[in-house]
Write a protein that holds these residues in place. Sequence first.
Motif, PDB file in Angstrom:
ATOM      1  N   GLY A 278     -18.099 -16.421  -7.839  1.00 26.16           N
ATOM      2  CA  GLY A 278     -18.352 -14.936  -7.289  1.00 26.16           C
ATOM      3  C   GLY A 278     -16.544 -14.282  -7.086  1.00 26.16           C
ATOM      4  N   GLY A 279     -16.385 -13.779  -5.631  1.00 21.98           N
ATOM      5  CA  GLY A 279     -15.071 -13.506  -5.772  1.00 21.98           C
ATOM      6  C   GLY A 279     -14.073 -14.274  -4.766  1.00 21.98           C
ATOM      7  N   THR A 280     -14.408 -15.796  -5.091  1.00 24.68           N
ATOM      8  CA  THR A 280     -13.889 -16.628  -4.173  1.00 24.68           C
ATOM      9  C   THR A 280     -12.372 -16.857  -4.680  1.00 24.68           C
ATOM     10  OG1 THR A 280     -15.934 -17.764  -4.020  1.00 24.68           O
ATOM     11  CG2 THR A 280     -13.962 -19.016  -3.519  1.00 24.68           C
ATOM     12  N   ARG A 281     -11.994 -17.098  -5.921  1.00 24.66           N
ATOM     13  CA  ARG A 281     -10.697 -17.159  -6.211  1.00 24.66           C
ATOM     14  C   ARG A 281      -9.755 -15.835  -5.743  1.00 24.66           C
ATOM     15  NH1 ARG A 281      -8.853 -21.332  -9.660  1.00 24.66           N
ATOM     16  NH2 ARG A 281     -10.093 -23.044  -9.277  1.00 24.66           N
ATOM     17  N   LEU A 282     -10.208 -14.664  -5.970  1.00 23.22           N
ATOM     18  CA  LEU A 282      -9.545 -13.674  -5.286  1.00 23.22           C
ATOM     19  C   LEU A 282      -9.192 -13.634  -3.866  1.00 23.22           C
ATOM     20  CD1 LEU A 282      -7.961 -10.876  -5.747  1.00 23.22           C
ATOM     21  CD2 LEU A 282     -10.290  -9.676  -5.491  1.00 23.22           C
ATOM     22  N   HIS A 283     -10.342 -13.992  -2.972  1.00 26.22           N
ATOM     23  CA  HIS A 283     -10.180 -14.127  -1.835  1.00 26.22           C
ATOM     24  C   HIS A 283      -9.320 -15.312  -1.345  1.00 26.22           C
ATOM     25  CE1 HIS A 283     -11.271 -15.513   2.422  1.00 26.22           C
ATOM     26  NE2 HIS A 283     -11.683 -14.216   2.488  1.00 26.22           N
ATOM     27  N   LEU A 284      -9.317 -16.472  -2.256  1.00 29.08           N
ATOM     28  CA  LEU A 284      -8.398 -17.503  -1.799  1.00 29.08           C
ATOM     29  C   LEU A 284      -6.750 -17.299  -2.243  1.00 29.08           C
ATOM     30  CD1 LEU A 284      -7.470 -20.425  -1.150  1.00 29.08           C
ATOM     31  CD2 LEU A 284      -8.273 -20.984  -3.453  1.00 29.08           C
ATOM     32  N   TYR A 285      -6.459 -16.570  -3.169  1.00 33.12           N
ATOM     33  CA  TYR A 285      -5.181 -16.538  -3.641  1.00 33.12           C
ATOM     34  C   TYR A 285      -4.777 -15.135  -2.776  1.00 33.12           C
ATOM     35  CZ  TYR A 285      -4.836 -19.916  -6.912  1.00 33.12           C
ATOM     36  OH  TYR A 285      -4.608 -21.386  -7.661  1.00 33.12           O
ATOM     37  N   THR A 286      -5.440 -14.038  -2.326  1.00 31.28           N
ATOM     38  CA  THR A 286      -5.001 -13.222  -1.379  1.00 31.28           C
ATOM     39  C   THR A 286      -4.622 -13.958   0.047  1.00 31.28           C
ATOM     40  OG1 THR A 286      -6.504 -11.550  -2.276  1.00 31.28           O
ATOM     41  CG2 THR A 286      -5.717 -11.085  -0.297  1.00 31.28           C
ATOM     42  N   LEU A 287      -5.520 -14.913   0.327  1.00 34.28           N
ATOM     43  CA  LEU A 287      -5.031 -15.465   1.515  1.00 34.28           C
ATOM     44  C   LEU A 287      -3.742 -16.185   1.532  1.00 34.28           C
ATOM     45  CD1 LEU A 287      -6.027 -16.853   4.293  1.00 34.28           C
ATOM     46  CD2 LEU A 287      -6.998 -18.644   2.858  1.00 34.28           C
ATOM     47  N   LEU A 288      -3.587 -16.808   0.281  1.00 34.37           N
ATOM     48  CA  LEU A 288      -2.276 -17.626   0.196  1.00 34.37           C
ATOM     49  C   LEU A 288      -1.242 -16.594  -0.006  1.00 34.37           C
ATOM     50  CD1 LEU A 288      -3.470 -20.387  -2.693  1.00 34.37           C
ATOM     51  CD2 LEU A 288      -2.779 -20.708   0.017  1.00 34.37           C
ATOM     52  N   THR A 289      -1.385 -15.670  -0.586  1.00 36.48           N
ATOM     53  CA  THR A 289      -0.312 -14.662  -0.937  1.00 36.48           C
ATOM     54  C   THR A 289      -0.019 -14.074   0.713  1.00 36.48           C
ATOM     55  OG1 THR A 289      -1.325 -13.938  -2.953  1.00 36.48           O
ATOM     56  CG2 THR A 289       0.450 -12.330  -1.923  1.00 36.48           C
ATOM     57  N   ASP A 290      -0.856 -13.557   1.330  1.00 34.51           N
ATOM     58  CA  ASP A 290      -0.590 -13.000   2.644  1.00 34.51           C
ATOM     59  C   ASP A 290       0.063 -14.011   3.521  1.00 34.51           C
ATOM     60  OD1 ASP A 290      -1.707 -10.508   1.698  1.00 34.51           O
ATOM     61  OD2 ASP A 290      -3.664 -10.959   2.764  1.00 34.51           O
ATOM     62  N   PHE A 291      -0.406 -15.370   3.327  1.00 33.13           N
ATOM     63  CA  PHE A 291       0.295 -16.325   4.333  1.00 33.13           C
ATOM     64  C   PHE A 291       1.459 -16.665   3.928  1.00 33.13           C
ATOM     65  CE2 PHE A 291       1.267 -20.777   4.780  1.00 33.13           C
ATOM     66  CZ  PHE A 291       0.991 -20.941   6.220  1.00 33.13           C
ATOM     67  N   PHE A 292       1.907 -16.737   2.727  1.00 35.94           N
ATOM     68  CA  PHE A 292       3.301 -17.046   2.394  1.00 35.94           C
ATOM     69  C   PHE A 292       4.174 -15.706   2.611  1.00 35.94           C
ATOM     70  CE2 PHE A 292       1.685 -20.567   0.041  1.00 35.94           C
ATOM     71  CZ  PHE A 292       2.339 -21.638   0.622  1.00 35.94           C
ATOM     72  N   ALA A 293       3.617 -14.524   2.144  1.00 35.73           N
ATOM     73  CA  ALA A 293       4.381 -13.205   2.405  1.00 35.73           C
ATOM     74  C   ALA A 293       4.829 -13.015   4.067  1.00 35.73           C
ATOM     75  CB  ALA A 293       3.490 -12.027   2.080  1.00 35.73           C
ATOM     76  N   GLU A 294       3.771 -13.655   4.863  1.00 35.78           N
ATOM     77  CA  GLU A 294       4.311 -13.295   6.250  1.00 35.78           C
ATOM     78  C   GLU A 294       5.151 -14.398   6.655  1.00 35.78           C
ATOM     79  OE1 GLU A 294       2.096 -13.054  10.639  1.00 35.78           O
ATOM     80  OE2 GLU A 294       0.731 -12.834   8.796  1.00 35.78           O
ATOM     81  N   SER A 295       4.666 -15.781   6.270  1.00 40.76           N
ATOM     82  CA  SER A 295       5.549 -16.887   6.962  1.00 40.76           C
ATOM     83  C   SER A 295       6.896 -17.108   6.436  1.00 40.76           C
ATOM     84  CB  SER A 295       4.632 -18.138   6.819  1.00 40.76           C
ATOM     85  OG  SER A 295       4.579 -18.375   5.274  1.00 40.76           O
ATOM     86  N   LEU A 296       7.196 -16.636   5.112  1.00 36.48           N
ATOM     87  CA  LEU A 296       8.481 -16.851   4.425  1.00 36.48           C
ATOM     88  C   LEU A 296       9.210 -15.414   4.518  1.00 36.48           C
ATOM     89  CD1 LEU A 296       7.804 -19.133   1.433  1.00 36.48           C
ATOM     90  CD2 LEU A 296       8.449 -19.915   3.531  1.00 36.48           C
TER      91      LEU A 296
ATOM     92  N   LEU B  35      -3.101  -8.976  -7.712  1.00 36.51           N
ATOM     93  CA  LEU B  35      -4.078 -10.142  -7.575  1.00 36.51           C
ATOM     94  C   LEU B  35      -5.192  -9.789  -8.396  1.00 36.51           C
ATOM     95  CD1 LEU B  35      -3.377 -10.981  -3.845  1.00 36.51           C
ATOM     96  CD2 LEU B  35      -2.469 -12.193  -5.903  1.00 36.51           C
ATOM     97  N   GLU B  36      -5.768  -8.522  -8.033  1.00 35.58           N
ATOM     98  CA  GLU B  36      -7.077  -8.124  -8.759  1.00 35.58           C
ATOM     99  C   GLU B  36      -7.081  -8.302 -10.104  1.00 35.58           C
ATOM    100  OE1 GLU B  36      -5.785  -6.434  -6.503  1.00 35.58           O
ATOM    101  OE2 GLU B  36      -7.088  -6.714  -4.873  1.00 35.58           O
ATOM    102  N   LYS B  37      -6.092  -8.035 -10.948  1.00 34.68           N
ATOM    103  CA  LYS B  37      -5.821  -8.351 -12.299  1.00 34.68           C
ATOM    104  C   LYS B  37      -5.809  -9.672 -12.602  1.00 34.68           C
ATOM    105  CE  LYS B  37      -3.489  -4.165 -13.513  1.00 34.68           C
ATOM    106  NZ  LYS B  37      -2.191  -3.426 -14.033  1.00 34.68           N
ATOM    107  N   LEU B  38      -5.296 -10.686 -11.673  1.00 37.67           N
ATOM    108  CA  LEU B  38      -5.062 -11.922 -11.960  1.00 37.67           C
ATOM    109  C   LEU B  38      -6.351 -12.807 -11.772  1.00 37.67           C
ATOM    110  CD1 LEU B  38      -1.582 -12.902 -10.380  1.00 37.67           C
ATOM    111  CD2 LEU B  38      -2.233 -13.089 -12.645  1.00 37.67           C
ATOM    112  N   PHE B  39      -7.075 -12.461 -10.680  1.00 38.37           N
ATOM    113  CA  PHE B  39      -8.222 -13.216 -10.243  1.00 38.37           C
ATOM    114  C   PHE B  39      -9.577 -12.637 -10.267  1.00 38.37           C
ATOM    115  CE2 PHE B  39      -4.149 -14.837  -8.110  1.00 38.37           C
ATOM    116  CZ  PHE B  39      -4.295 -16.301  -8.900  1.00 38.37           C
ATOM    117  N   ALA B  40      -9.555 -11.398 -10.764  1.00 37.22           N
ATOM    118  CA  ALA B  40     -10.876 -10.764 -10.803  1.00 37.22           C
ATOM    119  C   ALA B  40     -11.133  -9.800 -11.913  1.00 37.22           C
ATOM    120  CB  ALA B  40     -11.014  -9.739  -9.396  1.00 37.22           C
ATOM    121  N   SER B  41     -10.351 -10.269 -13.119  1.00 31.67           N
ATOM    122  CA  SER B  41     -10.362  -9.414 -14.273  1.00 31.67           C
ATOM    123  C   SER B  41     -10.029 -10.329 -15.405  1.00 31.67           C
ATOM    124  CB  SER B  41      -9.486  -8.105 -14.252  1.00 31.67           C
ATOM    125  OG  SER B  41      -8.346  -8.694 -14.771  1.00 31.67           O
ATOM    126  N   PRO B  42     -10.527  -9.872 -16.683  1.00 32.93           N
ATOM    127  CA  PRO B  42     -10.259 -10.798 -17.714  1.00 32.93           C
ATOM    128  C   PRO B  42      -8.777 -10.406 -18.310  1.00 32.93           C
ATOM    129  CG  PRO B  42     -11.797  -8.745 -18.525  1.00 32.93           C
ATOM    130  CD  PRO B  42     -11.540  -8.912 -16.897  1.00 32.93           C
TER     131      PRO B  42
END
Length: 786
Positions: free
Chosen positions: A759-777, A51-58
């Motif tokens: 800032g780091g909002t996008r990484l935070h958001l997509y980490t949240l979404l990833t954790d949510f679906f990894a757990e719920s599904l 996720l860091e490569k996707l949302f916190a790096s070029p």
Amino acid sequence: MRPSLLLVALLVIAGCASTEPAAPAAPPAAAPPVSESRVPARATAAAELTLEKLFASPEFAAESFQGGRWAESGARLLYVDQDREAGTSNLVEMDLENDGRRVLIDGSVLAKPDGEGLVQIEDYAYSADGSKALLYTDSERVWRLNTKGYYYVFDLETNALRPVADRSEGLQMFAKFDPAAQRVAFVRDRNLYVVDLATGDERALTTSGGPGAVINGTFDWVYEEEFGLRDGFRWSPDGRYIAFFQLDESATRDFQMTDFRTLYPETTSFRYPKAGEANAEVRVGVVDVATGETTFFDTDTWFEGGDETEYLAGMGWTPALDDGRADVWMLRLNRDQNHADLLYGDPETGDVEQVLEEENDSYIEVETGFSDVATGTITYLDDGDHFVWRSDRDGYGHLYLYDNDGAFVRQVTRGPWDVTDFHGVDEAEGVAYVTTTAASPLQRHLYRVPLGGGEPEQVTSGAGWHSVDLSRDFDYFTDTYSTATAPPTTTLYRTSGEEVAVLIDNEDLAERIAAYGLPAPEFTTVPGADGEPLNAYVIRPSDFDASREYPLLIHTYGGPGSQEVTDRWAGTERLWHQYLAETHGILVAGVDNRGTGGRGKAFKTETQNRLGILEAEDQIAAAQHFGAMPYVDSDRMGIWGWSYGGYLTLLAMTYDDGPETFHAGAAVAPVTSWRQYDTIYTERYLSTPQKNPGGYDLGSPTTYADRLAPGQDLLIVHGDADDNVHVQNSYAMVDALQAAGKQFDLMIYPGRNHGIYGGGTRLHLYTLLTDFFAESLGGAGPVAQR
């Protein structure tokens, strides 16, 4: 959301073509051929995607072509070149064919005569005689784009630089030379001004503008957001007059947003007309620049006329008409936006004439660039005698040729496909250039259409998505081409089809992506709720095993005229979907429900006056279709979306069979009641709450909050500084869910707007979404055996 202002905008040139009208035809086949990937073969040892490569790096940032404005002829583009080391910005002419560069304006000579430092060119405009240039700098944002700043006049012969107006008087908007380059007009503080360049004298042409009241020469929030209107004045061809929009927003209501990050919360207030509420009154006036005398056209839109004459959605000057003078053309719409009138206004007398009338059983699309329409409703041709009108009157979006007096000439394009972009007419060759969906709704290609009749000829090649920009002389075009698996390349072509030069190849990015061995989207069709084939894609993990069961996540947007399922590069969000498949063993799908674009009028407007319901039914039906497959675990299916997609997520989870179909859902920045959204967008598809209260209630997720099942996991996400879909929408859903005793998760991003970034909002958001679906599904654990 709309894109930020580009420093250099691509020039769109208008034109036409011709054939005879045809009867409506059946929609094109929903299933397109899948494009061949240009990505190199998968590496033997895949790199680790994070996720860091996707949302916190070029890591996955694609290089884009500089772009610019075409010169009068040839393969030459003008663009602004920022030299960060020297601290200058230069206006440069680039010869695309020979890779040559010539500096037209040297930024090192642009010392501000009224301040410190150099002028940093953000935009520019030449005078008609080419002797001067208007330079735009030090801009500030107005809602979506940086449309206020300061202007300077640069004399190209003497290198003299002077400000258009005194900086201390305030920021300026939309400054323009008159045709003779003797005066400059601009908007400041909601009034229109003109400056005599010889004397420097400034005069106010309007004085009525002010906060919460009258707006001259520009627009309010909703006109900008939904009609794409910002610049609201035009010089007449002879320089005698300026035609301008005037709005009176005094009857509209304030919407307040509060920033809770400060010790004492700060409030921002702006006018935002919600569905069924009062809009700003609107009219067009013409001011005689020499005398200051103003004449307003009686278009029945100014404190009269009612819903039948509600909006003026476009304005400009015609070419010289039969009397040798230009009129002001205006596009008028009723409040439901299914009746359009082309009006001509005489600047001397103020008389108004209706030239053309268009009626529809659904909405008439005049907004451009946000759905499946990229160019406007009306375009006057260089021949001075004709205009082209866009209409879906035969069931598809096509072009029609008219004499300037409104007399119909012929239909220009026809077929069971939509024209999405109109690039102009090469009159010497007798052909028009258009971008269409003829090859597939999932693709875009450039076509050449004979004016004298005959079949369109496809100019671009390679299955996928072609975004083209034609030179002014129609000899060249740039083609930015991508597929679902290959990032964009930009190439210069002759319109004969001959490749001239590759301008951007993004080979390094393609190689980096290939190193991860990511699974490619597979295009297919699935049945909708009524059996209609819906375009879809599926992403499976690269080690997919059909003997095992996988969870499924559907990504949706689904709004009117939009497309989620396209054979084009979709950036980090699509890469994230591939990450979920590869890392967490979650199948990811996208489905274009009824109401989406690229498949003709009937498909796009089937949701008219019942927004949300058919879309939700289609997403539920698609999920059930996937769930019946032996390798999909029907007890572990989820859905997520942003904005309209967030709205549709909430409906799909709670309406009809949704509670039994979707185990989990994430709604980002969702609309939860269309009564809380703006007038122009909402009423285009639902009419007003006063006329269609049942449609508003039926399509509101809050109506079904009590149907959220105990086994469903729901996450709601919103930025509390969202000026578009207000956080009030999520609060309404929260209130309804709490009243029904339902449990759910909520994430608020303080100070973030509709895009939730910074800032780091996008990484935070997509980490949240990833954790949510990894757990719920259950995607984080091993894939279950059947």
